[in-house]
Motif scaffolding. Structure first.
Motif, PDB file in Angstrom:
ATOM      1  N   LEU A   1      15.677   4.977  -3.991  1.00  0.00           N
ATOM      2  CA  LEU A   1      14.053   5.826  -4.004  1.00  0.00           C
ATOM      3  C   LEU A   1      13.132   4.482  -3.660  1.00  0.00           C
ATOM      4  O   LEU A   1      12.577   4.889  -3.757  1.00  0.00           O
ATOM      5  N   THR A   2      13.457   4.461  -5.073  1.00  0.00           N
ATOM      6  CA  THR A   2      12.144   3.303  -5.458  1.00  0.00           C
ATOM      7  C   THR A   2      12.280   2.054  -3.982  1.00  0.00           C
ATOM      8  O   THR A   2      10.809   1.443  -4.225  1.00  0.00           O
ATOM      9  N   LEU A   3      12.873   2.136  -3.841  1.00  0.00           N
ATOM     10  CA  LEU A   3      13.388   0.403  -2.772  1.00  0.00           C
ATOM     11  C   LEU A   3      12.435   1.372  -1.109  1.00  0.00           C
ATOM     12  O   LEU A   3      11.598   0.133  -0.570  1.00  0.00           O
ATOM     13  N   ARG A   4      12.658   2.252  -1.565  1.00  0.00           N
ATOM     14  CA  ARG A   4      11.865   2.708   0.043  1.00  0.00           C
ATOM     15  C   ARG A   4      10.249   3.168  -0.109  1.00  0.00           C
ATOM     16  O   ARG A   4       9.415   3.223   0.685  1.00  0.00           O
ATOM     17  N   ALA A   5      10.292   4.292  -1.441  1.00  0.00           N
ATOM     18  CA  ALA A   5       8.826   4.141  -1.080  1.00  0.00           C
ATOM     19  C   ALA A   5       8.011   3.772  -2.317  1.00  0.00           C
ATOM     20  O   ALA A   5       7.213   3.131  -1.465  1.00  0.00           O
ATOM     21  N   VAL A   6       8.738   3.234  -2.898  1.00  0.00           N
ATOM     22  CA  VAL A   6       7.789   2.197  -3.776  1.00  0.00           C
ATOM     23  C   VAL A   6       7.940   0.777  -3.162  1.00  0.00           C
ATOM     24  O   VAL A   6       6.620  -0.685  -2.746  1.00  0.00           O
ATOM     25  N   GLY A   7       9.378  -0.045  -2.353  1.00  0.00           N
ATOM     26  CA  GLY A   7       8.884  -0.929  -1.931  1.00  0.00           C
ATOM     27  C   GLY A   7       8.426  -1.019  -0.040  1.00  0.00           C
ATOM     28  O   GLY A   7       8.726  -2.340   0.118  1.00  0.00           O
ATOM     29  N   GLY A   8       8.921   0.561   0.029  1.00  0.00           N
ATOM     30  CA  GLY A   8       8.198   0.250   1.830  1.00  0.00           C
ATOM     31  C   GLY A   8       9.529  -0.632   2.050  1.00  0.00           C
ATOM     32  O   GLY A   8       9.648  -0.757   3.479  1.00  0.00           O
TER      33      GLY A   8
ATOM     34  N   LEU B   1       1.096  -1.086   0.060  1.00  0.00           N
ATOM     35  CA  LEU B   1      -0.123   0.150  -0.263  1.00  0.00           C
ATOM     36  C   LEU B   1       0.932   1.545  -0.113  1.00  0.00           C
ATOM     37  O   LEU B   1       0.790   2.589  -0.403  1.00  0.00           O
ATOM     38  N   THR B   2       1.963   0.986   0.650  1.00  0.00           N
ATOM     39  CA  THR B   2       2.773   2.153   0.351  1.00  0.00           C
ATOM     40  C   THR B   2       3.015   3.308  -0.808  1.00  0.00           C
ATOM     41  O   THR B   2       2.727   4.632  -0.013  1.00  0.00           O
ATOM     42  N   PRO B   3       3.336   3.082  -2.078  1.00  0.00           N
ATOM     43  CA  PRO B   3       3.607   3.506  -3.029  1.00  0.00           C
ATOM     44  C   PRO B   3       1.707   4.460  -2.993  1.00  0.00           C
ATOM     45  O   PRO B   3       2.282   5.533  -3.272  1.00  0.00           O
TER      46      PRO B   3
ATOM     47  N   GLY C   1       6.398  10.475 -17.405  1.00  0.00           N
ATOM     48  CA  GLY C   1       7.435   9.728 -17.010  1.00  0.00           C
ATOM     49  C   GLY C   1       8.258   8.506 -18.211  1.00  0.00           C
ATOM     50  O   GLY C   1       7.679   8.298 -18.765  1.00  0.00           O
ATOM     51  N   ASP C   2       9.191   7.804 -17.748  1.00  0.00           N
ATOM     52  CA  ASP C   2      10.091   7.166 -19.457  1.00  0.00           C
ATOM     53  C   ASP C   2      10.180   5.964 -18.513  1.00  0.00           C
ATOM     54  O   ASP C   2      11.086   5.287 -17.585  1.00  0.00           O
ATOM     55  N   VAL C   3       9.324   5.071 -19.271  1.00  0.00           N
ATOM     56  CA  VAL C   3       9.242   3.579 -18.635  1.00  0.00           C
ATOM     57  C   VAL C   3      10.550   2.604 -18.313  1.00  0.00           C
ATOM     58  O   VAL C   3      10.589   1.656 -18.441  1.00  0.00           O
ATOM     59  N   ALA C   4      11.314   3.086 -19.917  1.00  0.00           N
ATOM     60  CA  ALA C   4      12.631   2.643 -19.750  1.00  0.00           C
ATOM     61  C   ALA C   4      13.516   3.110 -18.961  1.00  0.00           C
ATOM     62  O   ALA C   4      13.897   2.566 -18.363  1.00  0.00           O
ATOM     63  N   THR C   5      13.550   3.793 -18.255  1.00  0.00           N
ATOM     64  CA  THR C   5      14.070   4.418 -16.860  1.00  0.00           C
ATOM     65  C   THR C   5      13.680   3.771 -15.645  1.00  0.00           C
ATOM     66  O   THR C   5      14.358   3.140 -14.946  1.00  0.00           O
ATOM     67  N   VAL C   6      12.636   3.177 -15.979  1.00  0.00           N
ATOM     68  CA  VAL C   6      11.794   1.862 -14.645  1.00  0.00           C
ATOM     69  C   VAL C   6      12.319   1.296 -14.610  1.00  0.00           C
ATOM     70  O   VAL C   6      12.788   0.756 -13.626  1.00  0.00           O
ATOM     71  N   LEU C   7      12.193   0.443 -15.991  1.00  0.00           N
ATOM     72  CA  LEU C   7      12.856  -0.731 -16.135  1.00  0.00           C
ATOM     73  C   LEU C   7      13.626  -1.494 -15.905  1.00  0.00           C
ATOM     74  O   LEU C   7      13.815  -2.128 -15.013  1.00  0.00           O
TER      75      LEU C   7
ATOM     76  N   ALA D   1      -5.546   4.270  -6.888  1.00  0.00           N
ATOM     77  CA  ALA D   1      -4.540   3.340  -6.606  1.00  0.00           C
ATOM     78  C   ALA D   1      -3.885   3.065  -7.666  1.00  0.00           C
ATOM     79  O   ALA D   1      -2.443   3.605  -7.668  1.00  0.00           O
ATOM     80  N   ALA D   2      -3.894   2.639  -8.691  1.00  0.00           N
ATOM     81  CA  ALA D   2      -3.531   2.336  -9.641  1.00  0.00           C
ATOM     82  C   ALA D   2      -2.458   3.407 -10.193  1.00  0.00           C
ATOM     83  O   ALA D   2      -0.884   3.574 -11.036  1.00  0.00           O
ATOM     84  N   ASP D   3      -3.322   4.633 -10.399  1.00  0.00           N
ATOM     85  CA  ASP D   3      -2.258   5.706 -11.435  1.00  0.00           C
ATOM     86  C   ASP D   3      -1.471   6.649 -10.158  1.00  0.00           C
ATOM     87  O   ASP D   3      -0.743   6.300 -10.665  1.00  0.00           O
ATOM     88  N   ASP D   4      -1.601   6.435  -8.887  1.00  0.00           N
ATOM     89  CA  ASP D   4      -0.919   7.593  -8.118  1.00  0.00           C
ATOM     90  C   ASP D   4      -0.008   5.927  -7.894  1.00  0.00           C
ATOM     91  O   ASP D   4       1.377   6.516  -7.605  1.00  0.00           O
ATOM     92  N   THR D   5       0.408   4.548  -7.660  1.00  0.00           N
ATOM     93  CA  THR D   5       1.060   4.014  -7.662  1.00  0.00           C
ATOM     94  C   THR D   5       2.875   4.149  -8.754  1.00  0.00           C
ATOM     95  O   THR D   5       3.383   4.019  -9.247  1.00  0.00           O
ATOM     96  N   LEU D   6       1.488   3.768 -10.385  1.00  0.00           N
ATOM     97  CA  LEU D   6       2.531   3.866 -11.342  1.00  0.00           C
ATOM     98  C   LEU D   6       2.873   5.548 -11.310  1.00  0.00           C
ATOM     99  O   LEU D   6       4.109   5.542 -12.062  1.00  0.00           O
ATOM    100  N   ARG D   7       3.023   6.046 -11.220  1.00  0.00           N
ATOM    101  CA  ARG D   7       3.110   7.463 -10.821  1.00  0.00           C
ATOM    102  C   ARG D   7       3.987   7.664 -10.079  1.00  0.00           C
ATOM    103  O   ARG D   7       5.493   8.001 -10.362  1.00  0.00           O
ATOM    104  N   LEU D   8       4.020   6.964  -9.119  1.00  0.00           N
ATOM    105  CA  LEU D   8       5.304   7.117  -8.313  1.00  0.00           C
ATOM    106  C   LEU D   8       6.457   6.548  -8.861  1.00  0.00           C
ATOM    107  O   LEU D   8       7.768   6.678  -8.112  1.00  0.00           O
ATOM    108  N   TYR D   9       6.227   4.975  -9.050  1.00  0.00           N
ATOM    109  CA  TYR D   9       7.490   4.595 -10.067  1.00  0.00           C
ATOM    110  C   TYR D   9       8.503   5.596 -11.194  1.00  0.00           C
ATOM    111  O   TYR D   9       9.239   5.587 -10.733  1.00  0.00           O
ATOM    112  N   PHE D  10       7.466   6.255 -11.596  1.00  0.00           N
ATOM    113  CA  PHE D  10       8.214   7.279 -13.248  1.00  0.00           C
ATOM    114  C   PHE D  10       7.976   7.799 -11.582  1.00  0.00           C
ATOM    115  O   PHE D  10       9.759   8.647 -12.543  1.00  0.00           O
ATOM    116  N   LEU D  11       8.219   8.957 -10.843  1.00  0.00           N
ATOM    117  CA  LEU D  11       9.147   9.987 -10.205  1.00  0.00           C
ATOM    118  C   LEU D  11      10.409   9.067  -9.113  1.00  0.00           C
ATOM    119  O   LEU D  11      11.209   9.987  -9.499  1.00  0.00           O
ATOM    120  N   CYS D  12      10.160   7.766  -8.690  1.00  0.00           N
ATOM    121  CA  CYS D  12      11.300   7.355  -8.115  1.00  0.00           C
ATOM    122  C   CYS D  12      12.823   7.223  -8.991  1.00  0.00           C
ATOM    123  O   CYS D  12      13.553   6.828  -8.798  1.00  0.00           O
TER     124      CYS D  12
END
Length: 381
Positions: free
Chosen positions: A114-121, A9-11, A158-164, A90-101
């Motif tokens: 940052l991804t492990l902290r904010a998205v991974g919890g 739920l964190t992200p 966001g750039d999906v390539a960077t997220v991946l 929820a899906a939209d906010d989570t997705l945005r957070l991925y791109f932000l991190c």
């Protein structure tokens, strides 16, 4: 208390706060406070709607922290205007957070942390232990990353390539400390795949599953590495392989080939072979050709040389190796392998020893040292 639920739920909770007007650093701090409150309160009475509970507590923590700010009235007005959280948000906010991190302004190491902290919890301590750095060092890295993204507009594309790429970096760290980063990367990529319909997201998930399926067979009981050709394939996880292949086939059917789909196709061909000898190396070379065209990567061409050596013989593999830069990671180890297959054992032994000196981790160094010793023993037999 369900700790995995809190992490999942964190992200979306951070995303709601940022969308309401909190800057990223303040939102993340408020959510961490809410998580700590959940740890204290939930063991006796878990709320009927855990996400709504976390949003309420985190938003109140944020308001408490900013009550004296001149923007207090504007932020409080946003509370009344904010719709109740739901699945779509929820899906939209989570997705945005991925791109932000995974924002391009961050270094790869900062984006991963940052991804492990904010998205991974994960906690700062867990991330520090996983990356074998002091907790204070990781705390500074995360703090700088939060400050950087706090100036980024949340609605920027966001750039999906960077997220991946960030998720792939997490996956490749594997396991250390009390956090299994490979499993964590798979969890996060599943989450991203559920929120974002993109064939390369599916391709990365398939690649992770296919590689992870071989994990039980990769090391001996003493911790030493077992090369792919020597692994006990009965120990591979067939359910993960089947899932990975199915995901890959659906992604490829969309005819939008990307590098992770191509890598997954190569992994699938390895997984499909009942024995190492039955591996379809000709198809693997073809997929490496596709991958090289997509990435123009020297590392891809290095791996292609190994495949060419298997498909067309070691001399052809050495010819494919010749144009590449000898300073490439694993170049010397690949050259040693191809020279051994060509029957030039003294050169192969020398190169294995050199590759061992160049190795960046103990397991790989020990494996290459044993290879050199094995050939030297054969040479004196």
């Amino acid at each position: 208390m369900n700790s995995s639920l809190l992490r999942s739920l964190t992200p979306s909770v951070i995303g709601v706060l940022v969308r309401r007007g909190a800057d990223f650093a303040a939102a993340e701090d408020a959510v961490q406070d809410a998580l700590m409150e959940a740890v204290r309160a939930w063991p006796t009475a878990e709320p009927r709607d855990p996400k709504a509970w976390l949003i309420t507590v985190a938003w109140n923590r944020f308001l408490d922290a900013t009550r004296a700010d001149t923007a207090r009235r504007r932020r409080e007005d946003l509370v009344d205007a904010e719709p109740a959280p739901g699945p779509a948000a929820a899906a939209d906010d989570t997705l945005r957070l991925y791109f932000l991190c995974a924002h391009p302004s961050l270094t790869p190491s900062s984006a991963v942390a940052l991804t492990l902290r904010a998205v991974g919890g994960l906690t700062t301590r867990q991330i520090a232990e996983a990356y074998l750095v002091p907790e204070a060092t990781m705390a500074q890295r995360i703090s700088r990353a939060k400050k950087t993204v706090s100036t980024v507009r949340f609605d920027q594309p966001g750039d999906v390539a960077t997220v991946l790429r960030v998720l792939y970096l997490v996956f490749n760290e594997g396991y250390s400390g009390d956090v299994d980063l490979a499993a964590e990367a798979i969890r996060l990529t599943r989450q991203l795949s559920a929120a974002f319909d993109h064939p390369e997201v599916a391709g990365l998930l398939a690649l992770m599953l296919l590689h992870h399926a071989r994990r039980p067979a990769r090391t001996a009981p003493d911790g030493s590495l077992i090369p792919l050709a020597d692994q006990d394939r009965t120990r591979w996880d067939t359910s993960l392989i089947a899932e990975g292949v199915q995901i890959l086939q659906l992604a490829l059917s969309r005819d939008r080939l990307g590098e992770f789909q191509a890598q997954a196709a190569i992994a699938a061909l390895h997984a499909d072979a009942p024995t190492a000898e039955e591996t379809d190396w000709l198809q693997i070379v073809e997929w490496y050709d596709e991958l090289a065209a997509l990435t123009d990567s020297a590392v891809v061409r290095l791996n292609r040389a190994v495949a060419v050596g298997e498909a067309d013989g070691p001399q052809a593999g050495l010819a494919a190796l010749t144009p590449l830069d000898p300073s490439l990671p694993r170049y010397t180890a690949v050259a040693a392998h191809l020279h051994e297959r060509a029957g030039d054992l003294p050169t192969a032994a020398r190169l294995y020893a050199q590759a061992a000196r160049e190795a960046t981790n103990a397991a790989e160094r020990d494996h290459l040292t044993r290879q050199a010793a094995r050939l030297n023993t054969q040479g004196h037999a």
